[in-house]
Design an enzyme around this catalytic site. Structure first.
Site, PDB file in Angstrom:
ATOM      1  N   TYR A 152       0.835  -1.000   0.041  1.00 44.63           N
ATOM      2  CA  TYR A 152      -0.043   0.056  -0.016  1.00 44.63           C
ATOM      3  C   TYR A 152       0.793   1.312   0.143  1.00 44.63           C
ATOM      4  O   TYR A 152       0.445   2.284  -0.873  1.00 44.63           O
ATOM      5  CB  TYR A 152      -0.920  -0.007   1.226  1.00 44.63           C
ATOM      6  CG  TYR A 152      -2.028   1.387   1.268  1.00 44.63           C
ATOM      7  CD1 TYR A 152      -3.160   1.302   0.665  1.00 44.63           C
ATOM      8  CD2 TYR A 152      -1.454   2.416   2.101  1.00 44.63           C
ATOM      9  CE1 TYR A 152      -4.108   2.290   0.585  1.00 44.63           C
ATOM     10  CE2 TYR A 152      -2.314   3.464   2.209  1.00 44.63           C
ATOM     11  CZ  TYR A 152      -3.609   3.302   1.281  1.00 44.63           C
ATOM     12  OH  TYR A 152      -4.433   4.470   1.364  1.00 44.63           O
ATOM     13  N   LYS A 156       1.122   4.309  -3.088  1.00 38.14           N
ATOM     14  CA  LYS A 156       0.819   5.718  -2.843  1.00 38.14           C
ATOM     15  C   LYS A 156       2.125   6.546  -2.993  1.00 38.14           C
ATOM     16  O   LYS A 156       1.847   7.752  -3.335  1.00 38.14           O
ATOM     17  CB  LYS A 156       0.242   5.822  -1.277  1.00 38.14           C
ATOM     18  CG  LYS A 156      -1.049   5.330  -1.019  1.00 38.14           C
ATOM     19  CD  LYS A 156      -2.066   5.821  -1.732  1.00 38.14           C
ATOM     20  CE  LYS A 156      -3.462   5.343  -1.550  1.00 38.14           C
ATOM     21  NZ  LYS A 156      -4.172   5.843  -2.628  1.00 38.14           N
TER      22      LYS A 156
END
Length: 256
Positions: A152, A156
């Site tokens: 994750y 990002k």
């Protein structure tokens, strides 16, 4: 009034942004991953300028989604809100990509490449991008041991770099990254400490605000204030490498 497309707008931050922008009088096109999710939109479906459906983890559905939005006309702004966090590497796309990479990074890139060019682009990022690895080796986690937090965070970092790359490549477009904070959405969990109201206002403001700050480009924003992103996000060589890798993975070049 602006015409605005928001991905992942059946719940959480995307739904809150849609409600805010519709209340301000804007024409908002909302997006659901499935027809069932679209059916859960309630009153927003009737107030929206359109409802489009497509799984952003699937390349063909993402391209079809872009075509459907284009048929509705050019959007003034696009908010790339959709995102996933806890999807296992084993939950892969038909193309074999990790779902986290596909939804959080490949889909925003594909939609940006395929949609009629808007005046404003807003990419949802996270403070976790600071823990992202500034490497494009094995972005699909084919050889690394799966770590949800790291995947994750990496996604990002990549989408933040994409936002900054577009601000540089397309000077006529205001492209920004927004950190909404750790807010109590389904992704963030009920105990998340940040303010959900503040969490969605920045992307709505950057999509349709008329003041000078809302019209700027190449910013990393948190609660309507600029913050400094991790150093790789500002690295032009890294930005270019990210764009090249996404073009390779999606088989779609970013228009000049």
């Amino acid at each position: 009034m602006a015409r605005i497309f928001i991905t992942g707008s059946t719940q959480g931050l995307g739904l809150a942004a849609a409600r805010t922008l519709i209340a301000q009088g804007h024409d908002v096109v909302v997006h659901a991953r499935t027809a069932q999710r679209a059916g859960d939109l309630g009153e927003i479906a009737g107030e929206a300028a359109g409802v489009v459906v497509g799984d952003l983890a699937v390349r063909a559905e993402t391209i079809a989604l872009a075509d459907e939005v284009n048929e509705l006309g050019r959007m003034d702004a696009v908010i790339h809100n959709a995102g996933v966090y806890t999807e296992s590497r084993r939950v892969a796309t038909p193309e074999g990509h990790a779902r986290v990479l596909a939804v959080n990074v490949l889909a925003p890139y594909l939609l940006t490449a395929k949609l009629q060019r808007p005046s404003r682009l807003v990419f949802l990022t996270s403070g976790m991008h600071r823990s992202g690895t500034a490497s494009l080796d094995d972005v699909d986690w084919l050889t690394r041991r799966w770590e949800a937090y790291q995947a994750y965070s990496d996604s990002k970092l990549l989408v933040s770099a994409l936002a900054f790359a577009l601000a540089r490549r397309w000077p006529e477009v205001a492209s920004n990254a927004v950190d909404p904070g750790w807010v109590p959405t389904r992704m963030g969990g009920p105990n998340a400490p940040d303010d959900l109201e503040q969490g969605h206002l920045t992307q709505a403001w950057l999509a349709a605000g008329e003041d000078d700050d809302a019209r700027t480009s190449g910013g990393y924003w948190y609660h309507q204030r600029r913050r400094e992103p991790a150093a790789p996000v500002r690295d032009e060589a890294f930005q270019d490498a990210v764009v090249a890798k996404l073009a390779e993975l999606t088989r779609v070049d970013l228009p000049n």
